[in-house]
Enzyme design. Structure first.
Site: not given
Ligand code: LLP
Length: 428
Positions: A287-288, A356, A384
């Site tokens: 799930e990247p 602000c 994000y």
């Molecule tokens: N699968 C699930 C269940 C998740 O909750 C997430 C991310 C992913 C996959 C993807 O993860 P990644 O490969 O992108 O690391 N807003 C934060 C990141 C929150 C991630 C939430 N879950 C930021 O800006 O760093």
């Protein structure tokens, strides 16, 4: 290879100058590189192939829609064969609108509503990643009403430390996500006898921006242990979903290479299957999000004013915390580069927006040579960034542009103020 680099002193996205993009589409604008996206996806797809998993039945990359949900991004990935990890009905509708295959969709999240379950069941998605016993019960009821069986994985919380920012760490037992490792067996047993549930897999996601794959391999070992226990009880597990989480380089970070991580993961899985399951394969899901889109995008912004106070120099730009929340929310570090390399008057600046709030900053204490009207690129903003943006201060969201070679395509128009209050009504 970075697809954002200087050519003749001007920062380019692929073969197109960012200054040209600013001129055509204005600022602030998110700029994505198609080649970077494809390259990042290919790192996963190629590693799967290299380790004998050439089809979606053996290994499936389910791109995490929340990291960047622009239809053009989703469509590009769908055409590469990507599946999708969603966390809302809205994300499912986006995937469908972008031409994604619902049978390659997995649905994560701790708070799925009845309507979202109905929608997902009606499109026959691949799997629900169930995060609690209460959700399992509701899903069984909703599937029953529709005369269906819902395919499920339990999201298991393996209680490993992902060693990342506390706000984006999800695999510790104090987190709200998933079911505790020690409770998983009992919940699987109850799932196995529910009439409208079909147990198909097991899932975890331990956190985001992981630089090292050791915690992921530790989580894998915990899942393997549980799968063997389940199979001993006659509960067959057809796929193992290890989640996302691989990090990117923001500030001299050295994330593990995707190919190396997948190599180690598949080697462990293959050794286990050979030892315990007569070599019988198990499908592996990923799930990247960030590792596919994070370094494929920058936020292009223009310096409005320079403000020199006795203590500090501020560069006030036209992008703000509503466009890129990560610095305000996590004190996240994003690189900042001037689009033109030729400035002489280098000073230490805080790069801030017009909103602000004192928390409205994009970068602090950066050595930059700036003049009013200069363009800046906020780096590594593809993940994000746009998806977490808001309309705070009645600011329309940025435009989004995808670059392909020397061509720029507007993939989302800039929001206009009138659109922001179009749904609002005066009292009668
Ligand atoms: N699968 C699930 C269940 C998740 O909750 C997430 C991310 C992913 C996959 C993807 O993860 P990644 O490969 O992108 O690391 N807003 C934060 C990141 C929150 C991630 C939430 N879950 C930021 O800006 O760093």
């Amino acid at each position: 290879m970075s697809h954002f680099s200087y050519r003749n002193g001007v920062l380019h996205a692929e073969s197109l100058a960012l200054s040209e993009i600013a001129q055509r589409f204005g600022t602030p604008t998110y700029v994505y590189s198609k080649a970077a996206l494809l390259e990042n996806f290919a790192a996963y797809a190629d590693a799967c192939k290299k380790h004998g998993r050439a089809t979606a039945e053996n290994a499936l990359v389910c791109y995490s829609v929340k990291s960047n949900s622009n239809l053009a991004v989703l469509n590009l990935l769908a055409k590469q064969g990507s599946g999708f990890d969603i966390v809302s009905g809205g994300e499912l509708l986006r995937v469908l609108a972008a031409g994604g295959d619902p049978r390659k969709v997995i649905f994560s999240g701790v708070g799925k509503s009845r309507e979202e379950m109905q929608l997902a069941l009606s499109h026959d998605i691949l799997c629900f990643n169930v995060e609690s016993a209460a959700e399992l019960k509701r899903l069984n009821d909703v599937a029953g009403e529709l005369g269906k069986r819902a395919p499920i994985s339990l999201r298991v919380n393996p209680n490993v430390d992902a060693k990342t920012h506390p706000y984006i760490s999800t695999g510790l037992k104090e987190n709200k996500f998933g079911v505790a490792f020690d409770e998983a067996l009992a919940i699987y047993r109850s799932a196995a006898i529910l009439p409208h549930i079909a147990v198909v897999g097991i899932d975890c996601h331990i956190g985001s921006q992981l630089l090292d794959d050791a915690p992921l391999l530790e989580a894998l070992d915990k899942l393997i242990e549980l799968i063997d226990t389940l199979e001993d009880e006659g509960i067959a597990i057809h796929h193992l979903d290890i989640g996302g989480g691989i990090g990117i380089n923001y500030n001299d970070d050295q994330p593990v290479a995707v190919g190396d991580y997948l190599g180690r993961l598949f080697a462990r899985i293959d050794a286990w299957r050979a030892a315990r399951h007569a070599g019988k394969a198990i499908a592996v899901l990923f799930e990247p999000g960030r590792s596919i889109v994070g370094n494929a995008g920058v936020l292009l912004t223009e310096v409005q004013y320079l403000k020199h106070s006795p203590d500090k120099n501020f560069a006030i730009v036209d992008a703000a915390m509503n466009d890129l929340m990560r610095p305000a929310m996590y004190e996240a570090w994003h690189g900042v580069q001037t689009v033109k390399q030729d400035g002489a008057d280098v000073r230490t600046y805080d790069v801030v927006g017009p909103v602000c709030e004192s928390g409205d900053w994009l970068a602090r204490a950066r050595e930059l040579a700036l003049a009013e009207g200069d363009l800046l690129a906020i780096l590594s903003a593809g993940a994000y960034g746009m998806t977490m943006s808001s309309n705070y201060n009645t600011r329309g969201r940025s435009a989004e542009v995808m670059v392909d070679g020397d061509q720029a395509h507007l993939v989302r128009e800039r929001e206009q103020a009138a659109q922001l209050f179009a749904l609002e009504k005066l009292l009668p």
